[in-house]
Structures are given as C-alpha cells and as structure tokens.
Design a protein around this motif. Structure first.
Motif, short mmCIF file in Angstrom:
data_model
loop_
_atom_site.label_atom_id
_atom_site.label_comp_id
_atom_site.label_asym_id
_atom_site.label_seq_id
_atom_site.Cartn_x
_atom_site.Cartn_y
_atom_site.Cartn_z
N MET A 137 0.80 -1.22 0.00
CA MET A 137 0.00 0.00 0.00
C MET A 137 0.84 1.27 0.00
O MET A 137 0.30 2.38 0.09
N SER A 138 2.16 1.12 -0.14
CA SER A 138 3.02 2.27 -0.41
C SER A 138 3.18 2.52 -1.90
O SER A 138 3.71 3.57 -2.30
N LEU A 139 2.73 1.59 -2.73
CA LEU A 139 2.93 1.74 -4.17
C LEU A 139 2.18 2.94 -4.77
O LEU A 139 2.71 3.59 -5.67
N PRO A 140 0.98 3.28 -4.30
CA PRO A 140 0.36 4.51 -4.84
C PRO A 140 1.23 5.74 -4.62
O PRO A 140 1.31 6.62 -5.48
N LEU A 141 1.90 5.83 -3.46
CA LEU A 141 2.80 6.95 -3.22
C LEU A 141 4.00 6.88 -4.14
O LEU A 141 4.40 7.89 -4.74
N ARG A 142 4.58 5.71 -4.28
CA ARG A 142 5.77 5.56 -5.11
C ARG A 142 5.49 5.90 -6.57
O ARG A 142 6.34 6.43 -7.28
N PHE A 143 4.28 5.61 -7.02
CA PHE A 143 3.92 5.90 -8.41
C PHE A 143 3.24 7.26 -8.56
O PHE A 143 2.77 7.61 -9.65
N GLY A 144 3.18 8.04 -7.49
CA GLY A 144 2.64 9.39 -7.58
C GLY A 144 1.18 9.44 -7.95
O GLY A 144 0.74 10.34 -8.69
#
Length: 552
Positions: A353-360
């Motif tokens: 659930m950190s992937l949305p942040l990583r992908f902006g």
C-alpha cells in the motif's frame, strides 16, 4: 531555563566541583553534579558523572537516576540495564518497576512490561501513574475493556492529569463509545489545550462522525505540538484520502507502518525500502498488508512495478490469494509466496500500500483499467456447472470479518455489517436468483435465519480460495456487498458491484459520490444516517427492481 535558576545551578555545580577537588571519590558529589548537568540539558555529561558515582557506590538511587538520564537520551538498552540493576538490589523498588515496565511497553515487549507494571501497582496501589501506564499498555495491546477501569482509577487518584483523560478517550473510542470519549477529550483539553493524545482522539471521533474539516483541524493541531506523532499522521491521512487529496494523503499514510499504529513490521535485515530507485537488474519484494480487500485493491500496481524491469519480483501474500494473483499480467515471472523468510535476499522491499505513493497516484491518475484479475479457467468451468444456467444471478455479502482478537477492528466491522435477515426485502425481488458469497465463522451461519423459501444458494462451503470466489462472481450478473474483500474482488474483475457503505465510509470510497474511480463497475449506496441499514436496503431493493425491469 531562566537566568536566576541557571545561576543557582551554576553556583551549586561550583560547590560540588570544589568538594571533588579535595575528595575526588565523593560519590554523593559526583551524583549531584550529574543531576545538575541533567537539569541543564547536558544528558551526556550527566551520565558520565553518575556513572562515576555508581563505580564508587552502586546504590539503587544512583542507578535509577542513571536509568532516567539514559531513557531521556533514547538509550533504551542502557536504561533497561540500569533499572534491572536497581530491581536486583531491591525487587520492591516501585519507581524502577514502573519505569522499566514503561520502557518495555514502548518496545512492544508486552508480557514483560505488563508484569512489571502490575508489580509496581501491587507495591503502591495509591499511585495514579501505575494505573495510567498499565492502562496505556492495555490500550496499545487493544485490550480496551480491560484498560478502562484502570484508567478511571487513575483519574480518581489524579483528576487533573490531561494525559489520563486522553487515555480514557482512547479506550472508549475504540469500543465505539464516541459520546463518552468526546467528554473525556473535552476534559483533557480543558486541563491542557495542547494535550496531543486528546487532540488525536478528538480528531478520530470527528472522523468517525464524517466531520472532516473538524477532524483535520484537531489532527493538525496535534501535529503542531508533535510533528512526528504517527497516529495523528495516520488519522489525518484518512481525512485527506477521503477528500481525494492524495499527494499529502499518501505521504502521511506511510505512518501506518510505524510501531504506534501497527504491531507487525516490515522485513528485518539490511535491505533498503524502495522509494522509486531504478530497478533494472535489481530484485524487490512486495509485502502484502492489512486485509484482503486492501490486497485486492492495490495488487493492480504489481504489473506496473514489473514493467520497471526488476530481475526478480517476489510477492509475499496469503496462500488463499496466490492462485488468483497468478492470472495477472506478468505473474508467471513473479515469485508468489506466503513465507516471509523466502524474501530475505532482495535489494529492496516495499509495502503493497506504499505503491500509490511511489507511483505518484493522484485522483486523476488512478490506474483504473479493469479487469486486472480474472478467475482461472478450470475454476470457471467448475462453477458454471454448479450454478443455475439461466436467470439474473445476484451474489450477496452482508458482513465483514469479525476479527475476534482486534477490538477496534470489531467496532468498524459492526458498523459496516448487516445481519443476513436484513436482506429480507431484497430477497423477495422477483426475477432474481440470489447466491450467498458470505464467509466467516459467525456471519455465514446467519443464512439459517432467512426463511427457507427466500434463502440464497450457498456454495461457499466448497470454496477453497479467492480464485474459486472469483469464478463464482464471474458467473453472476451482479454482486451486492457491504464493504468487504468480495466487493473489491468484483471491482477488480470488472463485474457489476453495488457496495453498501457505512455512514463513516472508508477513505477509499471518497465523499459524496456514488461511483468509484478505483472500480468503474462499482456503484455506492451510502448510509444517510449512522447505523441505518434499513433505508439503504430499501434503495438497493428499488434499484434492483429497476434493473430487472429495464432488461439491462
């Protein structure tokens, strides 16, 4: 520190130094000089002087003060050793038991910490701090009902401590008693308007009531006092994500990984957390987290991650998901495992659930193409043969996972769940065949409360994993579900799904809209007043009548 007090400390320190000039091994002078240095804010110097005193005379008082200094320096190991030496010399030292208990509680060493706090309480039943700290330990362990009487006793002994009233608010709000929690917050903030824990609980209460601007105000006030407060950051992220303010929301949502928010932590070891570094030729492990619905919603990012070119991508997920995830684009090249130990030799790790942040990800750039999951062909063939071949088939889910061991999660689950018999008006809609998709030790048997003539078909006893559930869903015309993993599954499969959302709906469904940018096939039916599912079921029933009448 004011000049007068500083001057007095300087004068006292000069006196003790003169004593030491004549008697270098004067333990009391060394100790008292250490205390003065500590009051001056010079913890390193204080520890050195007190250690010299201990070398001469290792008294419990000296050792306890060393523990206090080291604790203030965030030297938990050193403080623990000092307090343990005190207890070796005097097992009934209340302060040492209490402070070591707090130290171990902060380190999540629950059993050791609780035993020490209980011993301190037994030694001095009139000390408010012992009740408060033991209550706090139980709150952190999500044992809210046990914590409440301890915190109330602390308030009786010391009613002017804002932290204790805030602790009571935490115990109450996590039991779903928001009105009482609000009164505790009001009392705490009247005593200390900058009491961080009271402001955080105030924000949570307002978030539960969908008063988002008030919640944001309280939580930002808490962060002005303590910018690193993880629970305040986490709760503020829910406010911002609910409002679609994703840029700041995703960043603050990282606080969910902090120890104060969750107990299970990312991988140990020397791997680096991935923050967007190039992955060509590198290996990365993704840790699935939280509930199945979260995993199903955010697994959409895994193909995007794979397209960045890592040499190896390992997904640590529950075994019940692996057969379904194997159908994703790129999955044949991934390693899917339920064993965290299989993921120890990677260059990077990342929580799912950190992937949305990583992908902006913004509200406008949500990767909403669907379906991004599909049922395995063998499972589809099996369930097509099992289900009726004709008619309009509707899948039903009326309750979430009760999560017996998590009191706060149970409160949320009660707010999002119905009882099976609440669907009675819906089940009488002519022209539809209803199929239960309900799992759960407590909720699935509720189907027996439905009149047999209206009772849905129930295939779930033969379902092995999410791949089977996905196959059933793909054989249906519509899924009607409360906010559960099945709702996410239907959306990920791009199957029509009507989601029944509680009044304080989850942040992922945003506010004031009946569609979802995450799932093009979803339609939201929100509670218009807290706890009222009757009106929601009436609207859903009418909508199903209209759907069948339209022939769509």
């Amino acid at each position: 520190m004011d000049d007068h007090r500083a001057g007095r400390l300087d004068e006292a320190a000069l006196g003790y130094r003169r004593v030491l000039e004549h008697e270098p091994h004067h333990a009391d002078a060394l100790y008292l000089l250490g205390l003065i240095e500590f009051k001056r804010g010079k913890a390193d110097s204080a520890a050195q002087w007190i250690r010299q005193a201990i070398d001469i005379h290792p008294s419990p008082m000296f050792l306890g003060s060393l523990g206090n200094v080291l604790s203030a320096m965030d030297d938990a190991a050193g403080a623990e050793a000092a307090y343990r030496r005190v207890i070796e010399l005097n097992p009934d030292d209340v302060d040492a038991n209490l402070k070591l208990g707090v130290l171990l509680t902060n380190a999540r060493r629950w059993d050791e910490g609780e035993a020490l706090l209980r011993h301190a309480l037994a030694l001095d039943p009139a000390r408010a701090g012992s009740y408060r700290h033991l209550g706090r330990s139980l709150v952190l362990q999500r044992r809210f009902a046990e914590a409440e009487p301890l915190i109330r006793r602390a308030i009786e002994l010391r009613p002017d401590d804002a932290r204790t009233h805030a602790g009571l608010a935490a115990a109450l709000v996590s039991q779903g008693r928001d009105d009482e929690a609000q009164r505790a917050c009001t009392t705490a903030l009247a005593i200390d308007p900058q009491c961080v824990d009271a402001l955080v609980n105030q924000g949570l209460i307002q978030l539960n009531a969908s008063r988002l601007s008030e919640a944001e105000h309280a939580l930002r006030a808490a962060l002005e006092v303590d910018a690193g407060h993880a629970i305040a950051q986490f709760n503020l992220s829910a406010v911002l994500l609910k409002e679609g303010r994703y840029e700041e929301g995703w960043r603050l949502y990282e606080a969910r990984l902090a120890p104060d928010v969750r107990v299970d932590q990312p991988l140990d070891g020397n791997r680096s957390e991935w923050h967007g570094e190039p992955l060509q030729g590198k290996s990365i492990v993704v840790l699935c987290e939280q509930g199945f619905g979260d995993m199903l919603q955010f697994c959409r990012y895994l193909p995007m991650l794979w397209r960045l070119g890592p040499a190896r991508l390992t997904i640590v997920c529950p075994a019940s998901l692996t057969r379904l995830l194997e159908t994703m684009d790129g999955a044949p090249s991934w390693v899917l495992t339920s064993d965290r130990h299989d993921a120890v030799d990677h260059d990077f790790w990342c929580a799912l659930m950190s992937l949305p942040l990583r992908f902006g990800t913004t509200l406008q750039s949500i990767p909403a193409a669907s379906p991004y999951l599909k049922a395995p062909e063998a499972a589809l063939r099996r369930w097509r043969a099992w289900l009726p071949s004709g008619g309009f088939k509707v899948g039903l889910v009326w309750a979430g996972d009760s999560r017996i061991r998590q009191a706060d999660a149970r409160i949320v689950d009660r707010r999002r769940s119905l009882h099976a018999h609440d669907f009675a008006p819906l089940l009488k809609v002519a022209g539809a065949t209803f199929v239960s998709l309900q799992l759960g030790r407590l909720s699935r048997p509720q189907i027996e409360a439905i009149d047999p003539q209206w009772r849905p078909l129930d295939p779930m006893g033969e379902v092995a994993d999410f791949a089977d559930t996905a196959a059933i869903v793909q054989c249906l015309d519509l899924v009607i579900a409360v906010d559960t993993s099945t709702a996410h599954l239907a959306g990920a499969l791009n199957c029509p799904v009507w989601i029944l959302s509680r009044f304080d709906g989850c942040w992922r469904w945003l506010e004031h809209r009946d569609d979802s940018p995450w799932y093009p096939s979803a339609r939201l039916f929100r509670q218009r007043s807290a706890g009222d599912w009757t009106e929601v079921v009436e609207r859903v029933t009418q909508a199903l009548h209209e759907r069948l009448a339209s022939g769509a």
